[in-house]
Design a protein around this motif. Structure first.
Motif, PDB file in Angstrom:
ATOM      1  N   LEU A 230       0.911  -1.015   0.233  1.00 63.09           N
ATOM      2  CA  LEU A 230      -0.050  -0.162   0.062  1.00 63.09           C
ATOM      3  C   LEU A 230       0.649   0.736  -0.319  1.00 63.09           C
ATOM      4  O   LEU A 230       0.432   1.927  -0.697  1.00 63.09           O
ATOM      5  N   ALA A 231       2.087   1.645   0.634  1.00 62.79           N
ATOM      6  CA  ALA A 231       3.300   1.970   0.829  1.00 62.79           C
ATOM      7  C   ALA A 231       3.510   3.131  -0.718  1.00 62.79           C
ATOM      8  O   ALA A 231       4.417   3.402  -0.133  1.00 62.79           O
ATOM      9  N   THR A 232       3.246   1.764  -1.546  1.00 60.94           N
ATOM     10  CA  THR A 232       4.185   2.122  -2.981  1.00 60.94           C
ATOM     11  C   THR A 232       2.433   3.302  -4.050  1.00 60.94           C
ATOM     12  O   THR A 232       3.134   3.667  -5.192  1.00 60.94           O
ATOM     13  N   THR A 233       1.352   3.301  -3.508  1.00 63.85           N
ATOM     14  CA  THR A 233      -0.129   3.583  -4.058  1.00 63.85           C
ATOM     15  C   THR A 233       0.811   4.984  -4.497  1.00 63.85           C
ATOM     16  O   THR A 233       0.176   5.368  -5.489  1.00 63.85           O
ATOM     17  N   TRP A 234       0.954   5.898  -3.681  1.00 59.56           N
ATOM     18  CA  TRP A 234       1.264   7.353  -3.599  1.00 59.56           C
ATOM     19  C   TRP A 234       2.046   7.553  -4.598  1.00 59.56           C
ATOM     20  O   TRP A 234       1.492   8.526  -5.678  1.00 59.56           O
ATOM     21  N   SER A 235       3.206   7.252  -5.089  1.00 59.06           N
ATOM     22  CA  SER A 235       3.894   6.984  -6.147  1.00 59.06           C
ATOM     23  C   SER A 235       3.449   6.588  -7.823  1.00 59.06           C
ATOM     24  O   SER A 235       3.351   7.396  -8.360  1.00 59.06           O
ATOM     25  N   LYS A 236       2.414   5.927  -7.556  1.00 55.34           N
ATOM     26  CA  LYS A 236       1.715   5.383  -8.684  1.00 55.34           C
ATOM     27  C   LYS A 236       0.854   5.858  -9.068  1.00 55.34           C
ATOM     28  O   LYS A 236       0.020   6.504 -10.291  1.00 55.34           O
ATOM     29  N   ASN A 237       0.006   6.362  -8.261  1.00 61.49           N
ATOM     30  CA  ASN A 237      -1.562   6.919  -8.592  1.00 61.49           C
ATOM     31  C   ASN A 237      -1.638   7.923  -7.811  1.00 61.49           C
ATOM     32  O   ASN A 237      -2.911   7.485  -6.493  1.00 61.49           O
ATOM     33  N   LEU A 287     -14.386   4.299  17.394  1.00 57.81           N
ATOM     34  CA  LEU A 287     -12.749   5.011  17.955  1.00 57.81           C
ATOM     35  C   LEU A 287     -11.456   3.093  17.599  1.00 57.81           C
ATOM     36  O   LEU A 287     -10.609   4.254  16.910  1.00 57.81           O
ATOM     37  N   ILE A 288     -12.050   2.628  17.987  1.00 58.79           N
ATOM     38  CA  ILE A 288     -10.778   1.159  18.476  1.00 58.79           C
ATOM     39  C   ILE A 288     -10.762   0.920  16.696  1.00 58.79           C
ATOM     40  O   ILE A 288      -9.730   1.209  15.928  1.00 58.79           O
ATOM     41  N   SER A 289     -12.152   1.095  15.866  1.00 61.92           N
ATOM     42  CA  SER A 289     -11.884   0.770  14.169  1.00 61.92           C
ATOM     43  C   SER A 289     -11.235   1.494  13.842  1.00 61.92           C
ATOM     44  O   SER A 289     -10.361   1.392  12.536  1.00 61.92           O
ATOM     45  N   LEU A 290     -11.434   2.686  14.090  1.00 61.66           N
ATOM     46  CA  LEU A 290     -11.090   4.038  13.418  1.00 61.66           C
ATOM     47  C   LEU A 290      -9.641   3.885  13.767  1.00 61.66           C
ATOM     48  O   LEU A 290      -8.879   4.171  12.453  1.00 61.66           O
ATOM     49  N   TYR A 291      -8.743   3.172  14.673  1.00 60.14           N
ATOM     50  CA  TYR A 291      -7.726   3.281  14.493  1.00 60.14           C
ATOM     51  C   TYR A 291      -6.761   2.460  13.074  1.00 60.14           C
ATOM     52  O   TYR A 291      -6.389   3.153  12.890  1.00 60.14           O
ATOM     53  N   PHE A 292      -6.791   1.777  12.937  1.00 61.92           N
ATOM     54  CA  PHE A 292      -6.730   0.811  12.230  1.00 61.92           C
ATOM     55  C   PHE A 292      -7.170   0.866  10.757  1.00 61.92           C
ATOM     56  O   PHE A 292      -6.092   0.724   9.556  1.00 61.92           O
ATOM     57  N   TYR A 293      -8.232   1.998  10.623  1.00 56.28           N
ATOM     58  CA  TYR A 293      -8.365   2.466   9.365  1.00 56.28           C
ATOM     59  C   TYR A 293      -7.411   3.767   9.220  1.00 56.28           C
ATOM     60  O   TYR A 293      -6.379   3.750   7.513  1.00 56.28           O
ATOM     61  N   LEU A 294      -7.050   4.508  10.543  1.00 58.12           N
ATOM     62  CA  LEU A 294      -5.771   5.852   9.505  1.00 58.12           C
ATOM     63  C   LEU A 294      -4.507   5.033   9.774  1.00 58.12           C
ATOM     64  O   LEU A 294      -3.895   5.356   9.189  1.00 58.12           O
ATOM     65  N   ARG A 295      -4.653   3.446  10.619  1.00 60.41           N
ATOM     66  CA  ARG A 295      -3.059   2.542   9.668  1.00 60.41           C
ATOM     67  C   ARG A 295      -2.854   2.648   8.396  1.00 60.41           C
ATOM     68  O   ARG A 295      -2.037   2.986   8.369  1.00 60.41           O
ATOM     69  N   LEU A 296      -3.931   2.691   8.100  1.00 56.58           N
ATOM     70  CA  LEU A 296      -3.851   2.188   6.826  1.00 56.58           C
ATOM     71  C   LEU A 296      -3.543   3.709   5.913  1.00 56.58           C
ATOM     72  O   LEU A 296      -2.837   3.505   5.074  1.00 56.58           O
ATOM     73  N   CYS A 297      -4.774   4.516   6.508  1.00 55.09           N
ATOM     74  CA  CYS A 297      -4.392   5.844   4.955  1.00 55.09           C
ATOM     75  C   CYS A 297      -3.060   6.578   5.684  1.00 55.09           C
ATOM     76  O   CYS A 297      -2.063   7.219   4.816  1.00 55.09           O
ATOM     77  N   TYR A 298      -2.343   6.066   6.515  1.00 57.11           N
ATOM     78  CA  TYR A 298      -0.721   7.046   7.552  1.00 57.11           C
ATOM     79  C   TYR A 298       0.270   5.540   6.282  1.00 57.11           C
ATOM     80  O   TYR A 298       1.006   7.062   5.590  1.00 57.11           O
ATOM     81  N   ALA A 299      -0.321   4.696   6.223  1.00 58.49           N
ATOM     82  CA  ALA A 299       0.576   3.852   5.269  1.00 58.49           C
ATOM     83  C   ALA A 299       1.106   3.842   3.826  1.00 58.49           C
ATOM     84  O   ALA A 299       1.515   4.123   2.866  1.00 58.49           O
TER      85      ALA A 299
END
Length: 348
Positions: A230-237, A287-299
């Motif tokens: 997922l971390a390579t997505t930004w440079s692709k698109n 809020l617990i669920s929100l944490y792992f969504y934020l983790r994905l957004c960060y990555a």
């Protein structure tokens, strides 16, 4: 897969769900669920891979168990009451057994253990069908019988699912497993309010389908199944990465995105029903669920992958995938909150 076979399987999927929707007799509803299960099994096993076959076997066994329990519950109810009608589920034993069977079908905690394992073994398109379409028929039955089910059981299932869905997703690196736990948490939100306001359950189910479809289609477009990819997505698109981050936050229920609408309305309804403690637990579980969504957004959007890939870069090649469904789902997953009053008016 042969297009004719695929057409037959997809038609059978639609037929099974429609049959369950339209039925008022237990045997017809059961038959619809069975057609559904049998139609999706070849779709799940079409990639002849050990993981796919294992996932298909696990799915088939759990669904067969749930179907047998539904048949047993309906037979018990007919034996005691003399009625095969779905609306006449008056026997408490049959009612509890039926609720347990449907909880197993849609993956509510504590009957959720098959869900992450099965979803992990499937490709993203079949995973999307499993996470969205396959929930419709069981939910139709739950909504029809909700008033006869013990409210304590429903509350317990709802709270457990949101907590398990949040807690289970924290430790995952595989995106399909994260989406499976996300599904479990969302099912909990739907089930908690089903007796008090079934229309809110339908709104929550609709928004969940839109947001999950966005997530799956994005992962399919960017060929991503793990957090480190997922971390390579930004440079692709970059555009896709930005909208995906917002779609994930929408799944987490942040305003002013679509995902905030069902959570807000459900918490409001629980408070109206004089259940402030349940509402508080649900909000904290979100809020617990929100944490792992934020983790994905960060990555996805705040890190650039540190490793140089020596392999060919397939993402630079022009994609042949249809992007219209992704565009439509992304737009609706991000911008439906302002039309909440209209949606409420249409559903009540």
């Amino acid at each position: 897969m042969n297009p004719y076979v695929l057409a037959i399987l997809l038609s059978s999927l639609g037929l099974g769900t429609t049959l369950t929707f339209a039925s008022s007799h237990w045997l017809l509803a059961w038959m619809g669920l069975e057609i559904n299960t049998l139609a999706i099994t070849p779709l799940m096993a079409q990639h002849h891979h050990p993981r796919a076959v294992e996932a298909t076997t696990k799915y088939f066994l759990t669904q067969a168990t749930a179907a047998a329990m539904i048949l047993f519950a309906s037979t018990t109810n007919a034996w005691v009451t003399g009625e095969w009608s779905i609306n006449d589920l008056s026997n408490p034993i049959a009612s509890t057994m039926f609720t347990t069977a449907l909880a197993l079908k849609i993956g509510l905690a504590p009957m959720h253990f098959w869900m992450p394992e099965v979803l992990q073994g499937l490709d993203l398109t079949t995973g999307l069908i499993l996470s969205t379409w396959q929930k419709l028929a069981p939910f139709a039955l739950i909504i029809q019988t909700a008033q006869t089910i013990d409210p304590t059981l429903l509350t317990l299932l709802g709270v457990t699912s949101t907590l398990v869905g949040g807690w289970g997703g924290l430790n995952q690196t595989q995106l399909r497993k994260i989406l499976a736990y996300s599904s479990i948490a969302h099912m909990g939100w739907m089930i908690i309010v089903i007796q008090y306001a079934p229309q809110l359950t339908l709104i929550a189910l609709g928004t969940y389908i839109i947001m999950t479809s966005t997530a799956f289609l994005t992962l399919k477009t960017s060929f991503t199944t793990k957090i480190n990819t997922l971390a390579t997505t930004w440079s692709k698109n970059p555009t896709l990465a930005s909208t995906t981050a917002l779609a994930l936050l929408s799944l987490g229920g942040l305003p002013p995105l679509t995902g905030f609408m069902p959570k807000w309305l459900i918490l409001q309804e629980l408070t109206k029903q004089d259940l402030p403690i349940t509402a508080t637990i649900m909000a904290l579980a979100a809020l617990i669920s929100l944490y792992f969504y934020l983790r994905l957004c960060y990555a996805m959007t705040l890190t650039i992958s540190p490793n140089t890939t020596n392999s060919a870069t397939p993402w630079r090649i022009q994609t042949t995938q249809t992007l219209l469904p992704l565009a439509l789902f992304t737009t609706t997953a991000l911008g439906l909150l302002p039309v909440t009053p209209t949606i409420m008016m249409l559903t009540t």
